[in-house]
Design a protein around this motif. Structure first.
Motif, PDB file in Angstrom:
ATOM      1  N   ALA A  65      44.787  31.756  40.861  1.00  0.00           N
ATOM      2  CA  ALA A  65      45.010  30.789  41.940  1.00  0.00           C
ATOM      3  C   ALA A  65      43.764  30.580  42.792  1.00  0.00           C
ATOM      4  CB  ALA A  65      46.175  31.263  42.814  1.00  0.00           C
ATOM      5  N   VAL A  66      42.935  31.605  42.915  1.00  0.00           N
ATOM      6  CA  VAL A  66      41.728  31.488  43.732  1.00  0.00           C
ATOM      7  C   VAL A  66      40.691  30.609  43.040  1.00  0.00           C
ATOM      8  CG1 VAL A  66      39.822  32.775  44.780  1.00  0.00           C
ATOM      9  CG2 VAL A  66      42.141  33.709  44.834  1.00  0.00           C
ATOM     10  N   THR A  67      40.489  30.796  41.752  1.00  0.00           N
ATOM     11  CA  THR A  67      39.486  29.991  41.046  1.00  0.00           C
ATOM     12  C   THR A  67      39.936  28.547  40.874  1.00  0.00           C
ATOM     13  OG1 THR A  67      40.328  30.442  38.797  1.00  0.00           O
ATOM     14  CG2 THR A  67      38.777  32.024  39.750  1.00  0.00           C
ATOM     15  N   GLU A  68      41.242  28.317  40.800  1.00  0.00           N
ATOM     16  CA  GLU A  68      41.740  26.973  40.515  1.00  0.00           C
ATOM     17  C   GLU A  68      42.045  26.167  41.767  1.00  0.00           C
ATOM     18  OE1 GLU A  68      41.689  26.175  37.002  1.00  0.00           O
ATOM     19  OE2 GLU A  68      40.553  27.982  37.459  1.00  0.00           O
ATOM     20  N   ALA A  69      41.989  26.785  42.944  1.00  0.00           N
ATOM     21  CA  ALA A  69      42.246  26.060  44.187  1.00  0.00           C
ATOM     22  C   ALA A  69      41.165  25.006  44.421  1.00  0.00           C
ATOM     23  CB  ALA A  69      42.288  27.036  45.361  1.00  0.00           C
ATOM     24  N   ALA A  70      41.552  23.872  45.016  1.00  0.00           N
ATOM     25  CA  ALA A  70      40.602  22.787  45.265  1.00  0.00           C
ATOM     26  C   ALA A  70      39.491  23.217  46.210  1.00  0.00           C
ATOM     27  CB  ALA A  70      41.331  21.573  45.830  1.00  0.00           C
ATOM     28  N   THR A  71      39.821  24.064  47.163  1.00  0.00           N
ATOM     29  CA  THR A  71      38.822  24.612  48.077  1.00  0.00           C
ATOM     30  C   THR A  71      39.010  26.129  48.148  1.00  0.00           C
ATOM     31  OG1 THR A  71      40.294  24.308  49.976  1.00  0.00           O
ATOM     32  CG2 THR A  71      38.742  22.524  49.486  1.00  0.00           C
ATOM     33  N   PRO A  72      37.965  26.875  48.464  1.00  0.00           N
ATOM     34  CA  PRO A  72      38.098  28.336  48.528  1.00  0.00           C
ATOM     35  C   PRO A  72      39.165  28.757  49.527  1.00  0.00           C
ATOM     36  CG  PRO A  72      35.790  27.692  48.582  1.00  0.00           C
ATOM     37  CD  PRO A  72      36.587  26.434  48.742  1.00  0.00           C
ATOM     38  N   PRO A  73      40.082  29.622  49.135  1.00  0.00           N
ATOM     39  CA  PRO A  73      41.101  30.102  50.078  1.00  0.00           C
ATOM     40  C   PRO A  73      40.469  30.863  51.242  1.00  0.00           C
ATOM     41  CG  PRO A  73      41.720  30.600  47.809  1.00  0.00           C
ATOM     42  CD  PRO A  73      40.299  30.146  47.781  1.00  0.00           C
ATOM     43  N   ALA A  74      41.166  30.902  52.366  1.00  0.00           N
ATOM     44  CA  ALA A  74      40.675  31.636  53.535  1.00  0.00           C
ATOM     45  C   ALA A  74      40.579  33.121  53.199  1.00  0.00           C
ATOM     46  CB  ALA A  74      41.620  31.423  54.707  1.00  0.00           C
ATOM     47  N   PRO A  75      39.567  33.804  53.742  1.00  0.00           N
ATOM     48  CA  PRO A  75      39.360  35.226  53.422  1.00  0.00           C
ATOM     49  C   PRO A  75      40.319  36.151  54.169  1.00  0.00           C
ATOM     50  CG  PRO A  75      37.691  34.488  54.949  1.00  0.00           C
ATOM     51  CD  PRO A  75      38.501  33.268  54.592  1.00  0.00           C
ATOM     52  N   THR A  76      41.621  35.884  54.039  1.00  0.00           N
ATOM     53  CA  THR A  76      42.613  36.758  54.644  1.00  0.00           C
ATOM     54  C   THR A  76      42.791  38.006  53.779  1.00  0.00           C
ATOM     55  OG1 THR A  76      44.328  35.529  53.463  1.00  0.00           O
ATOM     56  CG2 THR A  76      43.859  34.855  55.724  1.00  0.00           C
ATOM     57  N   PHE A  77      43.277  39.072  54.383  1.00  0.00           N
ATOM     58  CA  PHE A  77      43.450  40.308  53.627  1.00  0.00           C
ATOM     59  C   PHE A  77      44.643  40.188  52.684  1.00  0.00           C
ATOM     60  CE2 PHE A  77      41.208  42.011  57.469  1.00  0.00           C
ATOM     61  CZ  PHE A  77      40.041  42.331  56.796  1.00  0.00           C
ATOM     62  N   ILE A  78      44.412  40.518  51.415  1.00  0.00           N
ATOM     63  CA  ILE A  78      45.471  40.392  50.404  1.00  0.00           C
ATOM     64  C   ILE A  78      45.824  41.730  49.764  1.00  0.00           C
ATOM     65  CG2 ILE A  78      44.902  37.988  49.894  1.00  0.00           C
ATOM     66  CD1 ILE A  78      43.436  39.005  47.381  1.00  0.00           C
ATOM     67  N   PRO A  96      40.960  54.430  52.850  1.00  0.00           N
ATOM     68  CA  PRO A  96      41.474  53.089  52.542  1.00  0.00           C
ATOM     69  C   PRO A  96      40.522  52.002  53.031  1.00  0.00           C
ATOM     70  CG  PRO A  96      42.574  53.954  54.484  1.00  0.00           C
ATOM     71  CD  PRO A  96      41.666  55.045  53.997  1.00  0.00           C
ATOM     72  N   TYR A  97      40.422  50.925  52.241  1.00  0.00           N
ATOM     73  CA  TYR A  97      39.599  49.771  52.615  1.00  0.00           C
ATOM     74  C   TYR A  97      40.410  48.500  52.379  1.00  0.00           C
ATOM     75  CZ  TYR A  97      35.583  52.953  52.376  1.00  0.00           C
ATOM     76  OH  TYR A  97      34.716  54.000  52.566  1.00  0.00           O
ATOM     77  N   PRO A  98      40.400  47.566  53.330  1.00  0.00           N
ATOM     78  CA  PRO A  98      41.102  46.295  53.103  1.00  0.00           C
ATOM     79  C   PRO A  98      40.355  45.445  52.077  1.00  0.00           C
ATOM     80  CG  PRO A  98      39.880  46.216  55.158  1.00  0.00           C
ATOM     81  CD  PRO A  98      39.754  47.622  54.663  1.00  0.00           C
ATOM     82  N   VAL A  99      41.103  44.637  51.315  1.00  0.00           N
ATOM     83  CA  VAL A  99      40.521  43.737  50.322  1.00  0.00           C
ATOM     84  C   VAL A  99      40.804  42.304  50.760  1.00  0.00           C
ATOM     85  CG1 VAL A  99      40.524  42.983  47.928  1.00  0.00           C
ATOM     86  CG2 VAL A  99      40.845  45.416  48.473  1.00  0.00           C
ATOM     87  N   PRO A 100      39.802  41.555  51.208  1.00  0.00           N
ATOM     88  CA  PRO A 100      40.022  40.157  51.570  1.00  0.00           C
ATOM     89  C   PRO A 100      40.044  39.264  50.347  1.00  0.00           C
ATOM     90  CG  PRO A 100      37.738  40.727  51.941  1.00  0.00           C
ATOM     91  CD  PRO A 100      38.419  41.989  51.475  1.00  0.00           C
ATOM     92  N   CYS A 101      40.693  38.135  50.457  1.00  0.00           N
ATOM     93  CA  CYS A 101      40.652  37.149  49.385  1.00  0.00           C
ATOM     94  C   CYS A 101      39.203  36.684  49.242  1.00  0.00           C
ATOM     95  CB  CYS A 101      41.552  35.962  49.725  1.00  0.00           C
ATOM     96  SG  CYS A 101      41.725  34.783  48.371  1.00  0.00           S
ATOM     97  N   GLY A 102      38.690  36.721  48.024  1.00  0.00           N
ATOM     98  CA  GLY A 102      37.290  36.377  47.799  1.00  0.00           C
ATOM     99  C   GLY A 102      36.382  37.581  47.702  1.00  0.00           C
ATOM    100  N   SER A 154      46.196  48.092  45.739  1.00  0.00           N
ATOM    101  CA  SER A 154      47.541  47.526  45.873  1.00  0.00           C
ATOM    102  C   SER A 154      47.429  46.165  46.532  1.00  0.00           C
ATOM    103  CB  SER A 154      48.439  48.446  46.708  1.00  0.00           C
ATOM    104  OG  SER A 154      47.884  48.649  48.000  1.00  0.00           O
ATOM    105  N   GLY A 155      48.495  45.364  46.413  1.00  0.00           N
ATOM    106  CA  GLY A 155      48.492  44.044  47.029  1.00  0.00           C
ATOM    107  C   GLY A 155      48.590  42.939  45.998  1.00  0.00           C
ATOM    108  N   ARG A 156      48.027  41.790  46.312  1.00  0.00           N
ATOM    109  CA  ARG A 156      48.114  40.611  45.433  1.00  0.00           C
ATOM    110  C   ARG A 156      47.028  40.694  44.366  1.00  0.00           C
ATOM    111  NH1 ARG A 156      47.776  36.371  50.137  1.00  0.00           N
ATOM    112  NH2 ARG A 156      46.833  35.117  48.467  1.00  0.00           N
TER     113      ARG A 156
END
Length: 348
Positions: free
Chosen positions: A253-266, A275-281, A291-293
């Motif tokens: 979904a990230v590569t196919e989105a028309a624009t880069p998704p917001a760098p929210t934590f996923i 532990p380290y958070p993983v942002p989108c991107g 764990s997560g999306r």
């Protein structure tokens, strides 16, 4: 031809491996268990490092050394750290008491880093994506070259095909051991690389689904169901933590989105108990500690994904690729180079 009858060749002999197969130093995926399994099978296992500090590096080396008495390597990425930090990482490798791993660099490192490793008696291998950088790496002291084509999964050093690059570098640097990387997931691809002039092959995607891999189960399932190169894409959507370098991943979904998704934590991942958070991107790959999306994360994968069809021991992968290299050597002729070699060498 059985793996027991395959000669190591120059590249493998340089690091005291029995077979001409190197496992890519995939950060997070290529941990001590996978590296030791590859080494025990006769190949050259490589621990994937990133921004690890010397204590973490020493711990990973010690863990691998507890699992195998065979030689293995570590991989450092000069472009994601400052030169002083890179030199500290090299010192962490060379001063680790548990073993004496060889050193590989993804991308052209400063001469000081190569010199530091060589002064400590370590073999140095540099991964490049052009004839020019291969020549420069040797000038700086590299003992062998990994030449990476655009077919590779993960971060990219070149827009050119691996076979043409292999032939061009073999012609320009005939005295230097040469390791081919990019889309090499089965015996046929390994044979083609060897026929083009490679002494050995380096594989990443082929080992994602090894039994000993630290890849997340969902990631491995996506690789197993990928049926062709068209299910991968070269993109810049996963630059957080590793800016400025395009990469090949499985489409999501990230590569196919028309624009880069917001760098929210996923999601989140755990490294050395923290532990380290993983942002989108994020450039971080999903591992057994993530764990997560997962499907929205960086699922690095090369064009040889259709050849990866089962979870299997790393030893089986090593033997299969080694047999392919042997077949390619047998088919090689001194004048058997792709027609584009001269043009590539002239442009590089």
């Amino acid at each position: 031809m059985g793996a027991d009858t395959v000669a190591p060749g120059r590249a493998a002999a340089l690091v005291d491996a029995r077979l001409p197969v190197f496992q890519a130093g995939m950060g997070g995926i290529a941990g001590p268990c996978l590296v030791a399994a590859v080494a025990e099978a006769g190949g050259a296992g490589i621990i994937g490092l990133y921004k690890h500090n010397p204590d973490e590096i020493a711990a990973l080396i010690a863990e691998a050394a507890d699992l195998t008495d065979r030689p293995f390597g570590i991989n450092l990425v000069p472009e994601v750290v400052s030169e002083p930090t890179l030199l500290d990482q090299v010192r962490g490798v060379t001063q680790a008491p548990a073993a004496r791993p060889f050193v590989t660099f993804y991308g052209l490192p400063p001469a000081a880093a190569i010199r530091l490793a060589r002064d400590a008696g370590r073999v140095v291998i540099v991964q490049t994506g052009s004839v020019f950088d291969a020549v420069e790496a040797v000038r700086r002291g590299a003992g062998a070259i990994v030449i990476q084509g655009h077919e590779a999964g993960g971060h990219h050093l070149s827009a050119r095909g691996v076979l043409d690059l292999v032939a061009a570098v073999a012609e320009r640097l005939p005295e230097i051991p040469l390791i081919a990387a990019g889309g090499i997931s089965d015996a046929n691809a390994a044979a083609m690389a060897a026929a083009a002039g490679a002494d050995a092959v380096l594989a990443g995607t082929a080992f994602i689904c090894a039994t000993e891999s630290a890849a997340h189960d969902h990631y491995r399932a996506r690789v197993l169901t990928a049926t062709g190169a068209d299910q991968t894409v070269i993109t810049d959507r996963f630059e957080i933590g590793w800016a400025g370098r395009r990469h090949r991943v499985l489409r999501n979904a990230v590569t196919e989105a028309a624009t880069p998704p917001a760098p929210t934590f996923i999601g989140r991942t755990v490294l050395f108990g923290r532990p380290y958070p993983v942002p989108c991107g994020s450039a971080a790959v999903p591992t057994i500690h993530t764990s997560g999306r997962i499907d929205d994360m960086a699922l690095y994968c090369g064009t040889g994904c259709d050849a990866v069809t089962a979870i299997e021991p790393a030893a089986d992968i090593v033997r299969r690729l080694a047999a392919g290299v042997a077949q390619g050597r047998a088919a090689r002729r001194p004048d058997a180079r792709p027609a584009a070699t001269a043009a590539i060498a002239a442009q590089s």
